[in-house]
Design an enzyme around this catalytic site. Structure first.
Site, PDB file in Angstrom:
ATOM      1  N   ASP A 499       0.851  -1.186   0.000  1.00  0.00           N
ATOM      2  CA  ASP A 499       0.000   0.000   0.000  1.00  0.00           C
ATOM      3  C   ASP A 499       0.890   1.241   0.000  1.00  0.00           C
ATOM      4  OD1 ASP A 499      -2.916   1.061   0.584  1.00  0.00           O
ATOM      5  OD2 ASP A 499      -1.549   2.211   1.855  1.00  0.00           O
ATOM      6  N   ILE A 500       0.546   2.220  -0.831  1.00  0.00           N
ATOM      7  CA  ILE A 500       1.305   3.478  -0.900  1.00  0.00           C
ATOM      8  C   ILE A 500       0.888   4.339   0.283  1.00  0.00           C
ATOM      9  CG2 ILE A 500       1.805   5.539  -2.262  1.00  0.00           C
ATOM     10  CD1 ILE A 500       1.142   3.946  -4.769  1.00  0.00           C
ATOM     11  N   GLU A 541      -4.761   2.083  -4.268  1.00  0.00           N
ATOM     12  CA  GLU A 541      -3.305   2.147  -4.227  1.00  0.00           C
ATOM     13  C   GLU A 541      -2.707   0.863  -3.670  1.00  0.00           C
ATOM     14  OE1 GLU A 541      -4.690   4.208  -0.386  1.00  0.00           O
ATOM     15  OE2 GLU A 541      -5.413   3.857  -2.419  1.00  0.00           O
TER      16      GLU A 541
END
Length: 625
Positions: A499-500, A541
């Site tokens: 996950d960003i 994301e």
């Protein structure tokens, strides 16, 4: 006209320069027959000025003396009557002298020349009317003859229209002209495309052939007259297209040649129509046969097309094409070449020697005869001599080939391949074989399109359009199979959730366009994993990597290297450099994990632990932070 009275000696008709008109008396021309009869019955002796002028010579010619003349006139005549026409002023004097000579009363009766004029005019008009009637009878007779000829000709032409073969029509035309003009065995030249292609009944003499050639090139003339033997040559045409030439000679009545020619010219267009109809009928028959044959072939192909289109594996589909081709076109070698840039790759092969070793072989697209097929976009057929000049395939595959046919696989963008069949027989392939090959080639193109469309749709259906990584659905399909295999073989499989960090801030600060570019950048880094691993965008994301065949420790190290690489390399964009970090959660297969969903859930839990522990870190499920 020659007028003769009763006193005249009648000559033979052949001695006369004109028409002979016999009269009872010449005086009839002055007063008419009725007045003449009445006067003679009443005893009047009618005299004309001309006769009176020479009355002495006339009586002397009779051999009469005065005494005998007096007796003659006194016994037969009551009076002498001068029919005075006014042409001789001395007529009255001559009458008085004659009357005194024969001692007979006399009188003068003025009559003028009106009756004579009317009489002569009536004779002339009657003569003209008879001549006109004679001419009309001759014209009518000639017209009736022509009508009979035309009627007979049209009856025969009607019969011509029912003939469906051009050769039979030609024989009927020859019979028609022979009967109409009394000639024997007319020579006919069949013309196609401005050239004489066949002669009936046999090859003509040099003279006839030469005149045919003159008539064929002299398009401004439809006929040529000949004097010896009497006759003519005709062009038979329809809508300005020459259909044939015919030579009419030794006609029965040479003096009627012009009339014969007029009749012939009148019916040549109808003969041309009959020939055109026969050609059209033959073309329609050939087209109908070709369509029927093509329909049968198409139906046969359609029955197997579902089998071709249902097989979405290209190699298997092309193999089925080869099986189908073997049933449709006799051959000892068959190839399907697919175009790849400037090369042609053998995608499927079948021959008497060894078809397996040809598959995958490449040929240059600019090599003949392939280049000719690609350039012309048409099928070509080559014989053994033509093949000998080409370096087509290995010599052992071409030395026994006598007929070679190549058919392009045509798509809108051009030639995408070539279908090749070859036979050891000379002249093995006809137009029908070309047609069948073209139909089959069309079906191959459709099948290839279906295969490619399916592959593209399958790829699109399992691919994230932004990052071009697998999407969640495709990830599930692939990872499920890998998970079951790992369970069955006690192999290693792990899931990495990525996950960003603070990605919402990137979107809020720079916009979603820049956010998409950041996602694409991260996807390019993730795509560098081993080809056996599965990389997918899971949503938003979040990304997932399914690592196959690696231990937990190896997967942890890989995840850490990935985290460091992202943290150390800002994303370079036209808007500037954007620094990002990622959080990663790892879960490996253990005996407690019985499904892929559980493996992903545990990796997600590890990711949640990484996010809540400060982000930009790697957490492994089952390990304490």
């Amino acid at each position: 006209m020659v007028f003769l009275g009763a006193c005249s000696v009648r000559p033979q008709a052949a001695q006369l320069p004109g028409q002979l008109i016999p009269l009872d008396h010449c005086i009839i021309m002055l007063i008419g027959p009725e007045r003449w009869k009445h006067a003679t019955r009443s005893g009047s002796y009618l005299l004309t000025p001309g006769w009176l002028r020479t009355w002495r010579a006339q009586i002397a010619a009779w051999g009469f003396k005065q005494e005998i003349a007096r007796e003659f006139f006194q016994e037969t005549t009551k009076e002498l009557v001068l029919l005075d026409t006014g042409v001789d002023p001395d007529a009255a004097t001559y009458l008085a002298e004659l009357a005194a000579f024969v001692d007979c009363p006399s009188r003068i009766e003025p009559i003028g020349l009106d009756y004579l004029r009317l009489y002569l005019r009536d004779l002339i008009l009657t003569k003209r009317i008879k001549r006109l009637e004679t001419h009309q009878r001759e014209v009518l007779k000639e017209a009736n003859r022509k009508i009979a000829e035309y009627a007979m000709a049209f009856d025969l032409l009607i019969q011509l229209s029912s003939i469906q073969s051009e050769e039979a029509t030609i024989h009927a035309i020859r019979d028609l002209f022979a009967m109409l003009f009394g000639c024997s065995d007319p020579t006919y030249a069949q013309v196609r495309g401005g050239q004489m292609v066949q002669f009936f009944p046999t090859l003509p003499t040099f003279t006839v052939h030469s005149i045919f050639e003159q008539l064929l090139v002299a398009t401004e003339n439809d006929y040529i007259l000949i004097d010896e033997p009497a006759g003519f040559y005709l062009r038979i045409q329809y809508q300005h297209e020459s259909m044939g030439l015919i030579a009419i000679s030794n006609i029965a009545f040479p003096h009627h040649r012009d009339q014969y020619l007029s009749l012939a010219l009148a019916i040549t267009n109808l003969c041309g129509l009959a020939l055109a109809n026969a050609r059209t009928f033959s073309m329609l028959q050939e087209a109908e046969q070709a369509l029927r044959y093509e329909r049968e072939i198409t139906e046969h192909l359609r029955q197997t097309m579902s089998d071709l289109t249902s097989d979405l594996d290209q190699e298997q589909m092309l193999h089925k094409v080869m099986v189908q081709l073997e049933q449709l076109i006799p051959h000892q070698m068959a190839l399907i070449l697919l175009r790849e840039g400037v090369m042609l790759r053998v995608a499927s092969a079948q021959n008497l020697f060894n078809d397996a070793r040809l598959i995958g072989t490449y040929f240059a697209a600019n090599q003949q005869p392939f280049a000719a097929i690609i350039q012309r976009k048409k099928a070509i057929i080559l014989n053994h001599d033509q093949l000998a000049n080409l370096t087509l395939l290995e010599p052992e595959l071409t030395r026994d080939i006598r007929t070679w046919m190549g058919v392009p696989l045509l798509q809108q963008e051009g030639v995408i391949g070539i279908l090749i069949v070859a036979s050891t027989q000379v002249n093995a392939y006809s137009a029908n074989h070309v047609m069948i090959a073209q139909v089959l080639a069309h079906e191959v193109v459709i099948a290839l399109q279906n295969v490619r469309m399916f592959q593209e749709m399958h790829t699109l259906a399992g691919t994230d359009p932004l990052t071009r990584l697998y999407n969640r659905r495709r990830l599930t399909e692939l990872a499920e199979a890998a998970f079951r295999h790992a369970q069955k073989t006690n192999g290693n499989i792990a899931a990495i959730f990525i996950d960003i960090d603070h990605f919402k801030d990137v979107n809020d600060t720079f916009g979603h366009g820049v956010g998409d570019k950041v996602l694409e950048y991260l996807a390019s880094l993730l795509r560098q994993v081993r080809s056996s691993d599965i990389v997918a965008r899971y949503g938003g994301e979040e990304f997932v990597i399914i690592s196959i065949g690696h231990t937990t420790q190896h997967v942890r190290l890989f995840a850490e290297r990935l985290r460091q690489e992202v943290a150390q390399q800002p994303v370079n964009l036209p808007e500037g450099q954007i620094a990002i970090t990622i959080s990663l959660g790892v879960a490996s297969l253990t005996p407690q994990i019985e499904s892929l969903a559980a493996l992903l859930r545990f990796a997600d839990q590890a990711l949640y632990q990484a996010k809540t522990s400060g982000r930009n870190r790697v957490c492994v499920w089952g390990e304490t932070a």
